[in-house]
Design a protein around this motif. Structure first.
Motif, PDB file in Angstrom:
ATOM      1  N   ILE A 155      -4.624 -38.470   7.586  1.00 17.97           N
ATOM      2  CA  ILE A 155      -3.093 -38.295   7.750  1.00 17.97           C
ATOM      3  C   ILE A 155      -2.452 -38.170   6.741  1.00 17.97           C
ATOM      4  N   ASP A 156      -1.349 -37.230   6.766  1.00 16.63           N
ATOM      5  CA  ASP A 156      -0.594 -36.487   5.549  1.00 16.63           C
ATOM      6  C   ASP A 156       0.701 -36.903   5.585  1.00 16.63           C
ATOM      7  N   ILE A 157       1.212 -37.668   4.954  1.00 15.72           N
ATOM      8  CA  ILE A 157       2.915 -38.105   4.918  1.00 15.72           C
ATOM      9  C   ILE A 157       3.316 -37.822   3.540  1.00 15.72           C
ATOM     10  N   LYS A 158       4.796 -37.341   3.784  1.00 11.13           N
ATOM     11  CA  LYS A 158       5.619 -37.182   2.397  1.00 11.13           C
ATOM     12  C   LYS A 158       6.997 -37.855   2.905  1.00 11.13           C
ATOM     13  N   SER A 159       7.414 -38.416   2.123  1.00 11.19           N
ATOM     14  CA  SER A 159       8.856 -39.119   2.484  1.00 11.19           C
ATOM     15  C   SER A 159       9.538 -39.295   1.236  1.00 11.19           C
ATOM     16  N   THR A 160      10.724 -38.993   0.936  1.00 10.64           N
ATOM     17  CA  THR A 160      11.614 -39.403  -0.110  1.00 10.64           C
ATOM     18  C   THR A 160      12.815 -39.958   0.393  1.00 10.64           C
ATOM     19  N   LYS A 161      12.783 -40.618   1.414  1.00  6.70           N
ATOM     20  CA  LYS A 161      14.093 -41.099   2.249  1.00  6.70           C
ATOM     21  C   LYS A 161      14.479 -42.548   1.267  1.00  6.70           C
ATOM     22  N   SER A 162      13.300 -43.306   0.683  1.00  6.68           N
ATOM     23  CA  SER A 162      13.700 -44.244  -0.121  1.00  6.68           C
ATOM     24  C   SER A 162      14.766 -43.859  -1.450  1.00  6.68           C
ATOM     25  N   GLY A 163      14.508 -42.784  -1.939  1.00  4.91           N
ATOM     26  CA  GLY A 163      14.883 -42.423  -2.978  1.00  4.91           C
ATOM     27  C   GLY A 163      13.811 -42.237  -4.218  1.00  4.91           C
ATOM     28  N   ALA A 164      12.630 -42.606  -3.791  1.00  6.96           N
ATOM     29  CA  ALA A 164      11.384 -42.522  -4.449  1.00  6.96           C
ATOM     30  C   ALA A 164      10.212 -41.611  -3.739  1.00  6.96           C
ATOM     31  N   LEU A 165       9.352 -41.147  -4.161  1.00  5.11           N
ATOM     32  CA  LEU A 165       8.374 -40.150  -3.349  1.00  5.11           C
ATOM     33  C   LEU A 165       7.131 -41.224  -2.605  1.00  5.11           C
ATOM     34  N   PHE A 166       7.221 -41.147  -1.559  1.00  7.51           N
ATOM     35  CA  PHE A 166       5.884 -41.696  -0.560  1.00  7.51           C
ATOM     36  C   PHE A 166       5.036 -40.553  -0.209  1.00  7.51           C
ATOM     37  N   VAL A 167       3.779 -40.497  -0.641  1.00  6.33           N
ATOM     38  CA  VAL A 167       2.726 -39.589  -0.068  1.00  6.33           C
ATOM     39  C   VAL A 167       1.736 -40.377   0.285  1.00  6.33           C
ATOM     40  N   CYS A 168       1.001 -39.922   1.383  1.00  7.62           N
ATOM     41  CA  CYS A 168      -0.169 -40.264   1.932  1.00  7.62           C
ATOM     42  C   CYS A 168      -1.075 -39.202   2.140  1.00  7.62           C
ATOM     43  N   GLY A 169      -2.271 -39.210   1.803  1.00 10.92           N
ATOM     44  CA  GLY A 169      -3.345 -38.076   1.989  1.00 10.92           C
ATOM     45  C   GLY A 169      -3.459 -37.273   0.981  1.00 10.92           C
ATOM     46  N   GLU A 170      -3.661 -35.776   1.173  1.00  7.54           N
ATOM     47  CA  GLU A 170      -4.153 -34.971   0.155  1.00  7.54           C
ATOM     48  C   GLU A 170      -3.092 -34.599  -1.012  1.00  7.54           C
ATOM     49  N   GLY A 171      -1.679 -34.911  -0.557  1.00  6.02           N
ATOM     50  CA  GLY A 171      -0.572 -34.985  -1.683  1.00  6.02           C
ATOM     51  C   GLY A 171      -0.929 -36.031  -2.658  1.00  6.02           C
ATOM     52  N   ALA A 172      -1.354 -37.214  -2.396  1.00 11.94           N
ATOM     53  CA  ALA A 172      -1.759 -38.283  -3.273  1.00 11.94           C
ATOM     54  C   ALA A 172      -2.603 -37.980  -3.932  1.00 11.94           C
ATOM     55  N   LYS A 173      -3.663 -37.291  -3.577  1.00 12.87           N
ATOM     56  CA  LYS A 173      -4.984 -37.052  -4.328  1.00 12.87           C
ATOM     57  C   LYS A 173      -4.367 -35.990  -5.451  1.00 12.87           C
ATOM     58  N   GLN A 174      -3.268 -35.142  -5.136  1.00  9.75           N
ATOM     59  CA  GLN A 174      -3.119 -34.154  -5.982  1.00  9.75           C
ATOM     60  C   GLN A 174      -2.266 -34.653  -7.298  1.00  9.75           C
ATOM     61  N   LEU A 175      -1.333 -35.740  -6.815  1.00  4.80           N
ATOM     62  CA  LEU A 175      -0.587 -36.457  -7.690  1.00  4.80           C
ATOM     63  C   LEU A 175      -1.379 -37.083  -8.795  1.00  4.80           C
ATOM     64  N   ALA A 176      -2.577 -37.779  -8.374  1.00  6.57           N
ATOM     65  CA  ALA A 176      -3.616 -38.476  -9.136  1.00  6.57           C
ATOM     66  C   ALA A 176      -4.256 -37.411 -10.123  1.00  6.57           C
ATOM     67  N   SER A 177      -4.693 -36.165  -9.617  1.00  2.94           N
ATOM     68  CA  SER A 177      -5.081 -35.433 -10.455  1.00  2.94           C
ATOM     69  C   SER A 177      -4.263 -34.788 -11.347  1.00  2.94           C
ATOM     70  N   LEU A 178      -3.178 -34.681 -10.994  1.00 10.64           N
ATOM     71  CA  LEU A 178      -2.142 -34.122 -12.325  1.00 10.64           C
ATOM     72  C   LEU A 178      -2.050 -35.078 -13.225  1.00 10.64           C
ATOM     73  N   LYS A 179      -2.067 -36.505 -13.200  1.00  9.62           N
ATOM     74  CA  LYS A 179      -1.957 -37.299 -14.197  1.00  9.62           C
ATOM     75  C   LYS A 179      -3.318 -37.376 -15.058  1.00  9.62           C
ATOM     76  N   ARG A 180      -4.526 -37.164 -14.319  1.00 13.89           N
ATOM     77  CA  ARG A 180      -5.415 -37.163 -14.903  1.00 13.89           C
ATOM     78  C   ARG A 180      -5.677 -35.892 -16.003  1.00 13.89           C
ATOM     79  N   GLU A 181      -5.024 -34.711 -15.512  1.00 16.85           N
ATOM     80  CA  GLU A 181      -5.036 -33.658 -16.286  1.00 16.85           C
ATOM     81  C   GLU A 181      -4.173 -33.730 -17.541  1.00 16.85           C
ATOM     82  N   ILE A 182      -3.139 -34.612 -17.335  1.00 17.25           N
ATOM     83  CA  ILE A 182      -2.370 -34.858 -18.487  1.00 17.25           C
ATOM     84  C   ILE A 182      -3.031 -35.712 -19.405  1.00 17.25           C
ATOM     85  N   GLU A 183      -3.684 -36.650 -18.994  1.00 21.62           N
ATOM     86  CA  GLU A 183      -4.652 -37.429 -19.918  1.00 21.62           C
ATOM     87  C   GLU A 183      -5.611 -36.534 -20.415  1.00 21.62           C
ATOM     88  N   ASP A 184      -6.113 -35.707 -19.637  1.00 21.82           N
ATOM     89  CA  ASP A 184      -7.284 -34.779 -20.401  1.00 21.82           C
ATOM     90  C   ASP A 184      -6.612 -33.806 -21.408  1.00 21.82           C
TER      91      ASP A 184
END
Length: 213
Positions: free
Chosen positions: A2-31
Motif C-alpha cells: 500500500i502506497d499512500i502520500k498525503s499532506t492534508k494535515s499540514g505535515a507529510l504522511f507517507v506509507c510504503g516505498e516513500g517512507a523507505k526513501q525518507l528513512a534512507s535520506l536520513k541515513r545518508e545524511i548521517e553517513d
C-alpha cells in the motif's frame, strides 16, 4: 504493498516505498556527516522560553513553546560554547503563508537534520566551510540547487544562506546555513560564537520526487 502520500494535515504522511526513501535520506545524511567528530543530539520540538518569529505557532502546552527552528532547544539548554560540532534531528512547526500555493513542499511541520557548531571564530569558520562542503556534495547528488544569500526578515540578526531549488511558486529552501556570531552566546554571557546548518527532510524528498535533480 500500500502506497499512500498525503499532506492534508499540514505535515507529510507517507506509507510504503516513500517512507523507505525518507528513512534512507536520513541515513545518508548521517553517513555523510560520519567523518565529523560530532556530539550527538536528541532535540525536542519544545523550548521553555519563547523566541519571537513571524512563523511561530501557538501551543497549548503548559511548559513549552513549539519551535520554528531546529536549533533553538540547543541554545535554550547549552551553556558551554567550547569548540565542538553537534548533530541531530528535530521537528519544527511553522505558519506557512505560501502553503496554499505549494501544499506538497510548504509544510507546517517537518523534520530537520541539524548541525550546530560552537567555539572560537577560527574554529567555527573552519568547520563551517568543512560542513558546507560535505552538505553541498550530498545535496548536489539529488538536486540542481545552489547556495543563495537569504532574503527573509530575521537575517538582520545574523548571516544566512539557503540551498534553493525550483522557481516561482515552486521555489523552496531545502537547506539553510546560518552564522549567528554572538547572537546566542551573548544571551548566556559566555565567550564564543555559533553557526548551524539545517536540511528539511520532507522538502528534500519532495524535490527529488518532482525531478529537480
Amino acid at each position: 504493498m500500500i502506497d499512500i502520500k498525503s499532506t492534508k494535515s499540514g505535515a507529510l504522511f507517507v506509507c510504503g516505498e516513500g517512507a523507505k526513501q525518507l528513512a534512507s535520506l536520513k541515513r545518508e545524511i548521517e553517513d555523510t556527516l560520519s567523518q565529523l567528530d560530532y556530539t550527538s543530539l536528541w532535540l525536542p520540538s519544545l523550548v521553555q522560553g519563547s523566541f519571537f518569529h513571524p512563523q511561530n505557532v501557538d501551543s497549548g502546552h503548559k511548559e513549552g513553546t513549539l519551535v520554528h527552528a531546529a536549533c533553538l532547544p540547543f541554545f535554550d539548554e547549552v551553556e558551554n560554547y567550547t569548540d565542538n560540532i553537534y548533530f541531530g534531528f528535530n521537528r519544527v512547526h511553522r505558519l506557512e503563508p505560501l502553503r496554499n500555493l505549494n501544499k506538497q513542499t510548504r509544510m507546517e511541520s517537518f523534520e530537520v537534520a541539524e548541525v550546530i557548531i560552537t567555539g572560537s571564530k577560527e574554529y567555527t569558520t573552519t568547520k563551517y566551510i568543512e560542513v558546507k562542503e560535505l552538505l553541498t556534495t550530498f545535496l548536489s547528488r539529488y538536486t540542481e540547487g545552489e547556495w543563495t544569500k537569504a532574503d527573509d526578515s530575521f537575517i538582520q540578526k545574523y548571516e544566512k544562506e539557503e540551498w534553493i531549488v525550483g522557481s516561482g511558486v515552486n521555489k523552496v529552501s531545502i537547506a539553510s546555513a546560518n552564522k549567528h556570531g554572538e547572537h546566542f552566546s551573548a544571551k548566556k554571557k559566555v565567550e564564543g560564537v555559533s553557526c548551524c546548518f539545517g536540511i528539511g527532510i520532507e522538502r528534500l524528498y519532495e524535490s527529488i520526487n518532482r525531478g529537480e535533480g
